[in-house]
Design a protein around this motif. Structure first.
Motif, short mmCIF file in Angstrom:
data_model
loop_
_atom_site.label_atom_id
_atom_site.label_comp_id
_atom_site.label_asym_id
_atom_site.label_seq_id
_atom_site.Cartn_x
_atom_site.Cartn_y
_atom_site.Cartn_z
N MET A 52 43.69 35.71 35.82
CA MET A 52 44.18 36.73 36.73
C MET A 52 43.23 37.92 36.75
O MET A 52 43.03 38.51 37.80
CB MET A 52 45.59 37.12 36.27
N LYS A 53 42.66 38.25 35.58
CA LYS A 53 41.72 39.37 35.53
C LYS A 53 40.47 39.06 36.35
O LYS A 53 39.91 39.95 37.00
CB LYS A 53 41.34 39.69 34.09
N ALA A 54 40.04 37.80 36.31
CA ALA A 54 38.84 37.43 37.05
C ALA A 54 39.08 37.58 38.55
O ALA A 54 38.19 38.05 39.28
CB ALA A 54 38.43 36.00 36.72
N PHE A 55 40.28 37.22 39.01
CA PHE A 55 40.60 37.37 40.43
C PHE A 55 40.61 38.85 40.83
O PHE A 55 40.09 39.20 41.90
CB PHE A 55 41.96 36.73 40.73
N LEU A 56 41.16 39.69 40.00
CA LEU A 56 41.19 41.12 40.30
C LEU A 56 39.79 41.72 40.32
O LEU A 56 39.47 42.56 41.16
CB LEU A 56 42.08 41.86 39.31
N ILE A 57 38.94 41.26 39.41
CA ILE A 57 37.56 41.76 39.38
C ILE A 57 36.82 41.31 40.64
O ILE A 57 36.10 42.10 41.27
CB ILE A 57 36.84 41.29 38.10
N LEU A 58 37.01 40.05 41.04
CA LEU A 58 36.39 39.57 42.28
C LEU A 58 36.92 40.31 43.50
O LEU A 58 36.15 40.61 44.42
CB LEU A 58 36.61 38.07 42.44
N LEU A 59 38.19 40.62 43.50
CA LEU A 59 38.78 41.36 44.60
C LEU A 59 38.21 42.78 44.69
O LEU A 59 37.99 43.30 45.77
CB LEU A 59 40.30 41.41 44.45
N MET A 60 37.92 43.38 43.55
CA MET A 60 37.34 44.73 43.54
C MET A 60 35.86 44.70 43.91
O MET A 60 35.34 45.66 44.48
CB MET A 60 37.54 45.38 42.18
#
Length: 141
Positions: free
Chosen positions: A1-9
């Motif tokens: 989930m953290k990786a998705f948020l980092i990619l989204l940012m």
């Protein structure tokens, strides 16, 4: 989930970097024209998204009881591609083009249609008519 948020940012920064790189190759005016034309294409797609629903209905009629999952989701893919064309950037354009590719997916078996009821079925039975007695004083003359 953290990786998705980092990619989204990181996505907006990647879009800006891609646009700057493109501007370095074709110039700022060309990039502005490219962004304007892609936004107009996205608006046109969203205004005419009924075509996607019609294409899905036509596919259902032509393919019979089996239909591809990807073609069933065509209206959703078409709408999402229109939104991605409106978003300025090269990465979103590539994603929109990938959504519009005619992919074949797994087949979904549709439920069998019930057999039509024949009109010449006969139901036998007895009946008798019960009328109320007419009042002779109540006439329309």
């Amino acid at each position: 989930m953290k990786a998705f948020l980092i990619l989204l940012m990181l996505y907006p920064f990647a879009e800006i970097a891609a646009l700057v790189t493109l501007a370095g190759h074709i110039g700022g005016g060309g990039v502005m024209l490219y962004i304007l034309l892609s936004a107009l294409l996205g608006i046109f797609m969203l205004r005419n998204q009924k075509i996607g629903a019609l294409m899905t209905l036509g596919s259902l009629m032509n393919n019979g009881p089996e239909i591809s999952l990807y073609s069933l989701l065509w209206p959703l893919r078409y709408t999402l591609a229109g939104v991605l064309f409106i978003v300025p950037g090269v990465i979103s354009e590539i994603a929109a083009i990938l959504l519009l590719l005619p992919l074949k997916g797994p087949k979904i078996a549709m439920a069998a249609r019930p057999a039509p009821v024949q009109a010449d079925d006969i139901i036998e039975g007895e009946y008798h008519r019960v009328d109320e007695p007419a009042d002779p004083n109540r006439r329309l003359h």
